[in-house]
Design an enzyme around this catalytic site. Structure first.
Site, short mmCIF file in Angstrom:
data_model
loop_
_atom_site.label_atom_id
_atom_site.label_comp_id
_atom_site.label_asym_id
_atom_site.label_seq_id
_atom_site.Cartn_x
_atom_site.Cartn_y
_atom_site.Cartn_z
CD GLU A 8 1.95 -5.62 8.09
OE1 GLU A 8 2.16 -6.80 7.75
OE2 GLU A 8 2.74 -4.69 7.84
CG HIS B 63 -0.20 0.02 2.52
ND1 HIS B 63 0.37 1.16 3.05
CD2 HIS B 63 0.08 -0.98 3.39
CE1 HIS B 63 0.96 0.87 4.19
NE2 HIS B 63 0.80 -0.42 4.42
#
Length: 196
Positions: A84, A7
């Site tokens: 994550e 990201h």
């Protein structure tokens, strides 16, 4: 083939804050990075037929995936196995504060898995390996994924057969993608977006 993107920069990244399973919005720079990744991936992929775009469920990854999807022309799927690493009690904390409070842990390296109530390396590796095992074989595999610094390292490490130490030594840029093909990894820069 897999194209792996992290990201774009977030507010927490800019502050040096641990995100883990928490979220913060993309910064202006992060939005520019996401757009640059979309432009580069559109060039690399060409015809989007047969391609899949898979994102972590976290907002920062989905925002980046939306920018890529808009440029490449494929819909985004969500897979929770790409989320994550959870830093447990350290989620949302400043990395510098944690290093001062836990100097021995941070000096040893691989502190990412030392957080109270955090996720273990083995748990992350297990979910990522499970995801990789479900993909079609090469050369039929045509996947773009958007994930994170930690989970992206583990995806690349599992794909390449790296040790834990080698996995964590990998770079995690926010202005490049990695092409995983035929057992190798190639970094492809997407932009000259500079820190201003």
């Amino acid at each position: 083939m897999i194209y792996l993107a992290r990201h774009g920069e977030t507010a927490f990244n800019a502050e040096g804050r641990m995100q883990g399973h928490l979220d913060s919005p993309l910064t202006e720079r992060g939005r520019a990075q996401a757009q640059a990744m979309g432009e580069r991936l559109a060039e690399l992929i060409g015809d989007p037929s047969g391609w899949r775009l898979i994102s972590s469920p976290l907002g920062r990854a989905q925002a980046t995936a939306r920018a890529i999807a808009a440029r490449v022309g494929i819909m985004t799927e969500i897979d929770h196995r790409l989320i994550e690493v959870s830093f447990g009690a350290w989620d949302g904390r400043l990395r510098a504060e944690l290093a001062r409070e836990n100097p021995d842990t941070f000096a040893r390296g691989q502190w990412q898995f030392a957080a109270p109530d955090g996720e273990s390396y083995e748990a992350v590796e297990g979910r990522v390996a499970d995801w990789l095992a479900e993909l079609p074989p090469e050369p039929e595999r045509k996947i773009v994924i958007v994930c994170h610094g930690g989970s992206g390292r583990v995806v690349r490490g599992a794909y390449l057969g790296l040790s834990r130490a080698e996995t964590w030594a990998q770079d995690v840029p926010q202005d490049a993608v990695y092409r995983l093909l035929n057992g190798s990894s190639e970094r492809i820069d997407c932009s000259s977006v500079a820190a201003e």
